[in-house]
Motif scaffolding. Structure first.
Motif, short mmCIF file in Angstrom:
data_model
loop_
_atom_site.label_atom_id
_atom_site.label_comp_id
_atom_site.label_asym_id
_atom_site.label_seq_id
_atom_site.Cartn_x
_atom_site.Cartn_y
_atom_site.Cartn_z
N VAL A 174 0.83 -1.20 0.00
CA VAL A 174 0.00 0.00 0.00
C VAL A 174 0.87 1.25 0.00
CG1 VAL A 174 -1.73 1.31 1.30
CG2 VAL A 174 -1.96 -1.14 1.04
N VAL A 175 2.00 1.22 0.66
CA VAL A 175 2.91 2.37 0.65
C VAL A 175 3.33 2.67 -0.79
CG1 VAL A 175 5.18 3.20 1.37
CG2 VAL A 175 3.72 1.99 3.00
N LEU A 176 3.70 1.63 -1.52
CA LEU A 176 4.11 1.82 -2.92
C LEU A 176 2.93 2.22 -3.80
CD1 LEU A 176 6.58 -1.19 -3.28
CD2 LEU A 176 7.11 1.22 -2.82
N LEU A 177 1.75 1.66 -3.52
CA LEU A 177 0.55 2.02 -4.29
C LEU A 177 0.18 3.48 -4.06
CD1 LEU A 177 -1.92 1.46 -6.03
CD2 LEU A 177 -3.02 0.44 -4.02
N ARG A 178 0.25 3.94 -2.82
CA ARG A 178 -0.06 5.33 -2.53
C ARG A 178 0.90 6.27 -3.26
NH1 ARG A 178 0.27 6.75 3.09
NH2 ARG A 178 -0.95 8.56 2.51
N ASP A 179 2.16 5.88 -3.32
CA ASP A 179 3.14 6.67 -4.06
C ASP A 179 2.78 6.71 -5.55
OD1 ASP A 179 5.89 7.98 -4.35
OD2 ASP A 179 6.08 6.23 -5.66
N ALA A 180 2.38 5.57 -6.10
CA ALA A 180 2.02 5.50 -7.52
C ALA A 180 0.76 6.34 -7.80
CB ALA A 180 1.78 4.05 -7.94
N MET A 181 -0.20 6.33 -6.87
CA MET A 181 -1.42 7.11 -7.08
C MET A 181 -1.12 8.60 -7.01
SD MET A 181 -4.50 4.85 -5.37
CE MET A 181 -4.34 5.66 -3.85
N PHE A 182 -0.29 9.01 -6.07
CA PHE A 182 0.07 10.43 -6.00
C PHE A 182 0.79 10.86 -7.28
CE2 PHE A 182 3.06 13.85 -5.19
CZ PHE A 182 2.20 14.82 -4.71
N ARG A 183 1.72 10.04 -7.72
CA ARG A 183 2.48 10.36 -8.93
C ARG A 183 1.55 10.45 -10.15
NH1 ARG A 183 5.68 6.62 -8.49
NH2 ARG A 183 4.65 5.11 -9.82
N ALA A 184 0.61 9.50 -10.27
CA ALA A 184 -0.31 9.50 -11.41
C ALA A 184 -1.20 10.74 -11.39
CB ALA A 184 -1.16 8.23 -11.40
N GLY A 185 -1.71 11.09 -10.21
CA GLY A 185 -2.55 12.28 -10.11
C GLY A 185 -1.78 13.56 -10.39
N TRP A 186 -0.56 13.63 -9.86
CA TRP A 186 0.29 14.80 -10.10
C TRP A 186 0.59 14.95 -11.58
CZ3 TRP A 186 2.41 18.83 -7.39
CH2 TRP A 186 3.44 19.54 -8.04
N ASN A 187 1.01 13.86 -12.19
CA ASN A 187 1.39 13.91 -13.60
C ASN A 187 0.19 14.23 -14.50
OD1 ASN A 187 4.04 13.41 -12.91
ND2 ASN A 187 3.94 11.24 -13.41
N ALA A 188 -1.02 13.85 -14.07
CA ALA A 188 -2.21 14.10 -14.87
C ALA A 188 -2.60 15.57 -14.86
CB ALA A 188 -3.37 13.25 -14.36
N ARG A 189 -2.32 16.29 -13.78
CA ARG A 189 -2.74 17.69 -13.68
C ARG A 189 -1.57 18.63 -13.43
NH1 ARG A 189 -7.40 17.89 -16.13
NH2 ARG A 189 -9.01 16.71 -15.10
N ALA A 190 -1.04 18.62 -12.22
CA ALA A 190 -0.03 19.62 -11.84
C ALA A 190 1.24 19.48 -12.65
CB ALA A 190 0.29 19.49 -10.35
N GLY A 191 1.60 18.27 -13.04
CA GLY A 191 2.83 18.05 -13.80
C GLY A 191 2.80 18.70 -15.17
N LYS A 192 1.62 19.15 -15.61
CA LYS A 192 1.50 19.78 -16.93
C LYS A 192 1.55 21.30 -16.85
CE LYS A 192 -1.42 16.12 -18.75
NZ LYS A 192 -2.76 15.81 -19.24
N LEU A 193 1.53 21.84 -15.65
CA LEU A 193 1.52 23.29 -15.49
C LEU A 193 2.91 23.86 -15.80
CD1 LEU A 193 -0.58 23.56 -12.22
CD2 LEU A 193 -1.34 23.98 -14.56
N PRO A 194 2.95 25.11 -16.24
CA PRO A 194 4.25 25.73 -16.53
C PRO A 194 5.15 25.76 -15.29
CG PRO A 194 2.44 27.12 -17.30
CD PRO A 194 1.83 26.01 -16.52
N GLY A 195 6.37 25.34 -15.47
CA GLY A 195 7.34 25.34 -14.39
C GLY A 195 7.26 24.13 -13.48
N MET A 196 6.31 23.25 -13.71
CA MET A 196 6.16 22.05 -12.88
C MET A 196 6.63 20.84 -13.69
SD MET A 196 4.94 23.54 -10.28
CE MET A 196 4.30 22.38 -9.15
N ASP A 197 7.37 19.98 -13.06
CA ASP A 197 7.88 18.78 -13.73
C ASP A 197 7.02 17.57 -13.38
OD1 ASP A 197 10.01 20.11 -14.93
OD2 ASP A 197 11.29 19.82 -13.16
N ARG A 198 7.02 16.62 -14.28
CA ARG A 198 6.37 15.34 -14.00
C ARG A 198 7.24 14.56 -13.01
NH1 ARG A 198 2.48 13.60 -17.43
NH2 ARG A 198 3.15 11.42 -17.32
N ILE A 199 6.62 13.71 -12.22
CA ILE A 199 7.35 12.89 -11.26
C ILE A 199 7.63 11.54 -11.91
CG2 ILE A 199 7.29 11.77 -9.00
CD1 ILE A 199 5.29 13.93 -8.12
N PRO A 200 8.90 11.15 -12.03
CA PRO A 200 9.21 9.85 -12.63
C PRO A 200 8.93 8.72 -11.63
CG PRO A 200 11.22 10.90 -11.90
CD PRO A 200 10.11 11.89 -11.66
N PRO A 201 8.68 7.52 -12.14
CA PRO A 201 8.48 6.39 -11.23
C PRO A 201 9.78 6.05 -10.51
CG PRO A 201 8.48 5.64 -13.51
CD PRO A 201 8.56 7.14 -13.54
#
Length: 178
Positions: free
Chosen positions: A137-164
Motif C-alpha cells: 500500500v505504501v508503494l501504491l499510494r506513491d504511484a497514485m500520488f504520482r499518477a494524479g500529479w502527472n495528470a494535472r499539476a505536472g502539466k503546469l508551466p514550471g512544474m515537472d512530472r514525477i518519474p516512477p
C-alpha cells in the motif's frame, strides 16, 4: 500515575492486522486525493468524503470516463485502481475474518465463513504476509500520488512530472522490488 499491573505483552499478529487496517485508511485518503487530482466535480468530491474504498474506486473510474486526460495517464490511473481493488479484497479477508492459531509454527488460520454453506473456508496468512501487504500500500499510494500529479499539476508551466521510482529505491521506508 504509576501502576502495579504487569506490562502488556506485544502481539506481532495483532500489530500486523492493525497495520493492514491503517493501510486501508491511508489508501482511502490517497484515493480521495487522486479523485481530487483527476476531477473538479464538487458533488462527486463531496460524496467521496463519506465513501468506502470500493465506492472511491468507482468514483475514480467515473471521473476517468468523463475527464479529459491523455490515454497513457488514464492507463496508469486504471492500473492503480486495479491494485487498490485487489488490496481492498485482501484487506477485507484479513480484517473481517475469524482467527484461530494453527497447530505448529506462527502462522494463523483465517477462518472466513463460506457463502451459502455450513462450513468454513480456511486460508493461512502469516504476519510476514500481512506486513508485505501493508508495504504494498505504501508503494501504491506513491504511484497514485504520482499518477494524479502527472495528470494535472505536472502539466503546469514550471512544474515537472514525477518519474516512477527505480527498482531497489526506497519509497517512504519501503524498498521498490527489482
Amino acid at each position: 500515575m504509576t501502576s502495579d499491573a504487569a506490562p502488556r505483552k506485544r502481539d506481532p499478529f495483532l500489530e500486523a492486522v492493525g497495520r493492514v487496517t491503517l493501510s486501508g485508511g491511508e489508501l482511502d485518503a490517497s484515493l480521495r486525493g487522486l479523485l481530487g487530482a483527476i476531477t473538479f466535480e464538487p458533488t462527486l468530491l463531496m460524496y467521496a468524503n463519506a465513501a468506502n474504498t470500493s465506492q472511491l474506486i468507482e468514483f475514480c473510474k467515473l471521473a476517468l470516463k468523463v475527464g479529459h486526460l491523455a490515454p497513457e495517464e488514464v492507463t496508469e490511473i486504471e492500473s492503480c485502481l486495479i491494485r487498490a481493488d485487489k488490496f481492498r479484497t485482501r484487506r477485507n479477508t484479513i480484517v473481517h475474518a475469524l482467527y484461530m492459531l494453527k497447530e505448529p509454527g506462527d502462522s494463523i488460520e483465517a477462518m472466513n465463513p463460506a457463502r451459502k454453506s455450513l462450513g468454513y473456508h480456511a486460508s493461512t496468512v502469516t504476519v510476514e504476509e500481512m506486513e508485505a501487504l501493508a508495504d504494498e500500500v505504501v508503494l501504491l499510494r506513491d504511484a497514485m500520488f504520482r499518477a494524479g500529479w502527472n495528470a494535472r499539476a505536472g502539466k503546469l508551466p514550471g512544474m515537472d512530472r514525477i518519474p516512477p521510482p527505480t527498482p531497489g529505491q526506497t519509497v517512504n521506508g519501503v524498498r521498490v522490488p527489482e
